[in-house]
Design a protein around this motif. Structure first.
Motif, short mmCIF file in Angstrom:
data_model
loop_
_atom_site.label_atom_id
_atom_site.label_comp_id
_atom_site.label_asym_id
_atom_site.label_seq_id
_atom_site.Cartn_x
_atom_site.Cartn_y
_atom_site.Cartn_z
N PHE A 125 -41.32 -2.32 -0.08
CA PHE A 125 -40.21 -3.26 -0.02
C PHE A 125 -39.02 -2.63 0.70
O PHE A 125 -39.00 -1.41 0.94
CB PHE A 125 -39.80 -3.70 -1.44
CG PHE A 125 -39.24 -2.60 -2.29
CD1 PHE A 125 -37.87 -2.36 -2.35
CD2 PHE A 125 -40.07 -1.77 -3.04
CE1 PHE A 125 -37.35 -1.34 -3.14
CE2 PHE A 125 -39.56 -0.75 -3.83
CZ PHE A 125 -38.19 -0.53 -3.88
N ASN A 126 -38.03 -3.45 1.05
CA ASN A 126 -36.82 -2.98 1.72
C ASN A 126 -35.83 -2.46 0.70
O ASN A 126 -35.32 -3.20 -0.14
CB ASN A 126 -36.18 -4.11 2.54
CG ASN A 126 -36.95 -4.43 3.79
OD1 ASN A 126 -37.52 -3.55 4.43
ND2 ASN A 126 -37.01 -5.70 4.17
N PHE A 127 -35.56 -1.17 0.78
CA PHE A 127 -34.68 -0.46 -0.14
C PHE A 127 -33.27 -0.50 0.44
O PHE A 127 -33.04 -0.09 1.58
CB PHE A 127 -35.21 0.97 -0.25
CG PHE A 127 -34.51 1.87 -1.20
CD1 PHE A 127 -34.76 1.80 -2.56
CD2 PHE A 127 -33.62 2.84 -0.74
CE1 PHE A 127 -34.14 2.67 -3.45
CE2 PHE A 127 -33.00 3.71 -1.61
CZ PHE A 127 -33.26 3.62 -2.97
N LEU A 128 -32.30 -1.00 -0.32
CA LEU A 128 -30.96 -1.26 0.20
C LEU A 128 -29.97 -0.15 -0.14
O LEU A 128 -29.95 0.35 -1.28
CB LEU A 128 -30.43 -2.59 -0.35
CG LEU A 128 -31.31 -3.83 -0.14
CD1 LEU A 128 -30.66 -5.05 -0.77
CD2 LEU A 128 -31.58 -4.06 1.34
N LYS A 129 -29.15 0.20 0.83
CA LYS A 129 -28.06 1.17 0.61
C LYS A 129 -26.91 0.78 1.53
O LYS A 129 -27.11 0.15 2.57
CB LYS A 129 -28.50 2.60 0.94
CG LYS A 129 -29.61 3.15 0.08
CD LYS A 129 -29.98 4.57 0.46
CE LYS A 129 -28.92 5.54 -0.02
NZ LYS A 129 -29.34 6.96 0.16
N PHE A 130 -25.69 1.15 1.14
CA PHE A 130 -24.58 1.03 2.07
C PHE A 130 -24.78 2.01 3.21
O PHE A 130 -25.17 3.17 2.98
CB PHE A 130 -23.25 1.33 1.38
CG PHE A 130 -22.65 0.16 0.63
CD1 PHE A 130 -22.43 -1.05 1.27
CD2 PHE A 130 -22.30 0.28 -0.70
CE1 PHE A 130 -21.88 -2.13 0.58
CE2 PHE A 130 -21.75 -0.78 -1.40
CZ PHE A 130 -21.54 -1.99 -0.76
N ARG A 131 -24.50 1.58 4.43
CA ARG A 131 -24.66 2.47 5.58
C ARG A 131 -23.60 3.57 5.51
O ARG A 131 -22.42 3.30 5.34
CB ARG A 131 -24.50 1.67 6.88
CG ARG A 131 -24.57 2.53 8.14
CD ARG A 131 -24.60 1.69 9.41
NE ARG A 131 -23.45 0.82 9.52
CZ ARG A 131 -22.27 1.21 10.00
NH1 ARG A 131 -22.08 2.47 10.39
NH2 ARG A 131 -21.27 0.36 10.09
N SER A 132 -24.04 4.81 5.66
CA SER A 132 -23.12 5.95 5.60
C SER A 132 -23.09 6.73 6.90
O SER A 132 -22.38 7.73 7.00
CB SER A 132 -23.52 6.89 4.45
OG SER A 132 -24.85 7.34 4.62
N MET A 133 -23.83 6.29 7.91
CA MET A 133 -23.85 6.95 9.21
C MET A 133 -23.40 5.99 10.30
O MET A 133 -23.43 4.77 10.12
CB MET A 133 -25.25 7.46 9.54
CG MET A 133 -25.68 8.69 8.78
SD MET A 133 -27.24 9.34 9.44
CE MET A 133 -27.35 10.89 8.56
N TYR A 134 -23.01 6.55 11.42
CA TYR A 134 -22.71 5.73 12.58
C TYR A 134 -23.99 5.06 13.07
O TYR A 134 -25.10 5.58 12.88
CB TYR A 134 -22.10 6.57 13.71
CG TYR A 134 -20.72 7.09 13.41
CD1 TYR A 134 -19.60 6.29 13.57
CD2 TYR A 134 -20.55 8.39 12.94
CE1 TYR A 134 -18.32 6.77 13.28
CE2 TYR A 134 -19.27 8.88 12.65
CZ TYR A 134 -18.17 8.06 12.82
OH TYR A 134 -16.92 8.54 12.52
N THR A 135 -23.87 3.89 13.69
CA THR A 135 -25.05 3.13 14.10
C THR A 135 -25.83 3.83 15.21
O THR A 135 -27.00 3.56 15.40
CB THR A 135 -24.65 1.73 14.59
OG1 THR A 135 -23.62 1.85 15.59
CG2 THR A 135 -24.14 0.89 13.44
N ASP A 136 -25.18 4.74 15.94
CA ASP A 136 -25.88 5.48 16.99
C ASP A 136 -26.25 6.88 16.50
O ASP A 136 -26.24 7.85 17.26
CB ASP A 136 -25.05 5.57 18.28
CG ASP A 136 -23.71 6.25 18.05
OD1 ASP A 136 -23.34 6.47 16.86
OD2 ASP A 136 -23.03 6.57 19.04
N ALA A 137 -26.60 6.98 15.21
CA ALA A 137 -26.88 8.29 14.62
C ALA A 137 -28.02 8.99 15.33
O ALA A 137 -28.00 10.21 15.51
CB ALA A 137 -27.20 8.13 13.13
#
Length: 388
Positions: free
Chosen positions: A191-203
């Motif tokens: 399943f899709n495990f959800l988290k707040f994004r903590s990195m830049y999108t171009d990590a």
């Protein structure tokens, strides 16, 4: 995250391909050094070997060895062209694709899309295959009722924090606020495990640019770890030969093997101090576990429970498919669990085997009373700022 391991010395091809590929691009001079690097990569379905053609005979031996050792890794031959008889030999060795040294960006994008589709298919295949091994686990009604009530109340109470975090993430950097990763939960269901994004999108691109900051610097600084020894070259004394470890793919002295094993445990594939890929907000929400709060929606959806065994990435779940560990997946997946609170925050000092056994113990013994004890200890440890 895509990983490209280039085996060869063609500097022109290396310079070009490192620019048109996304993700981590590592160059090594031989297959043995590539094997060491791949041993440190967890996402094998996201890994591609780019093997520079030199001598067909030696190439095919090296590629066949890599393919046997890492069957999930996609192997691409970098070549200007192949004769018909060479094509068959490389195919039998394990090559799945060919690219010219000056492959254009669109060819690379096509291969990337294929690798992503391949990964998704392999994950679904893994889930279907291993779910057949189980007597399907069903979440008890009392546990599901508690999960829904707890998650709903928590979301209402924490809504200002959730909204504020989402706004802060969006203001600091462009991109989606929620990060999704696929995890394996109860009954080997993905399943899709959800988290707040903590990195830049171009990590991924930043990681590629920051490869030089990696304190372990894998590129060509890897010592000659696996000697290229053939069976017919064993000419040492009986005592020396008695100390050799022999596998299908290599022969190595036991002391060297133990040294490599210790180094591999200490040296993750990428370890960058003060990793600049992580946003300022990301550091804060990671420190206080705020990035985990979106998993309350996973609980409402039924993917997870409040208390249970943490859902695993596919690469870890694949290692736990034997009869000895299968019980671990006959239990709820949870936000917190038994090993997280064991030893009052000392869980990080536990061995992997201890954690697995605690997961199995929870699967066999979980109850409402045990769940309440784990929740209470989770909150106590959090207030005391212990690492759970």
């Amino acid at each position: 995250m895509l990983y490209y391991i280039y085996i060869g010395n063609g500097q022109t091809a290396i310079d070009h391909l490192s620019k048109v590929t996304d993700g981590m691009f590592v160059t090594v001079s031989c297959a043995d050094k590539a094997a060491v690097i791949i041993d440190g990569i967890r996402e094998r379905y996201n890994t591609s070997i780019l093997y520079e053609q030199t001598d067909p005979g030696k190439d095919c031996l090296d590629i066949a060895c890599l393919h046997r050792r890492f069957p999930r890794v996609y192997i691409t031959l970098i070549t200007e062209g192949l004769q018909a008889e060479e094509r068959k030999a490389y195919l039998l060795a394990g090559v799945s694709n060919t690219l010219p040294p000056q492959a254009d960006a669109e060819s690379i994008r096509s291969m990337t899309r294929f690798l992503q589709i391949r990964q998704k298919h392999k994950m679904q295949e893994f889930s279907r295959t291993h779910r057949k091994m189980l007597n399907t686990f069903h979440l008890p009604a009392w546990k599901r009722a508690f999960d829904v009530l707890f998650a709903a109340c928590a979301l209402v109470l924490l809504s200002p924090l959730l909204i504020g975090t989402a706004v802060a993430i969006r203001l600091e950097s462009k991109g989606k606020v929620i990060y999704k990763s696929q995890r394996v939960g109860s009954n080997y269901r993905i399943f899709n495990f959800l988290k707040f994004r903590s990195m830049y999108t171009d990590a991924d691109k930043r990681l590629k640019e920051l490869n030089a900051l990696n304190q372990y610097k894998l590129e060509e600084e890897i010592a000659d770890c696996t000697p290229d020894i053939r069976f017919d070259e064993l000419t040492g004394s009986p005592d020396e030969e008695a100390d050799l470890l022999i596998s299908d793919d290599f022969i190595i002295p036991e002391k060297d093997f133990l040294k490599q094993k210790a180094q591999s445990k200490e040296s993750p594939f990428v370890k960058i101090e003060n990793d600049p890929r992580v946003t300022r907000i990301g550091r804060f929400i990671r420190k206080y576990s705020i990035d985990e709060l979106p998993q309350l929606f996973n609980v409402l959806k039924g993917d997870m429970s409040i208390v249970g065994n943490r859902p695993l990435p596919l690469y870890e779940a694949e290692l736990l498919t034997s009869d000895a560990y299968i019980d671990r997946f006959m239990a709820p997946s949870g936000l917190t669990g038994l090993w997280q609170v064991e030893k009052r925050g000392g869980a990080g000092k536990m061995s992997a085997e201890e954690r697995k056994q605690l997961d199995i113990k929870y699967a066999q013994e979980f109850s409402f009373l045990l769940d309440m004890k784990i929740l209470l200890r989770t909150f106590t440890a959090f207030v005391q700022k212990e690492n759970v």
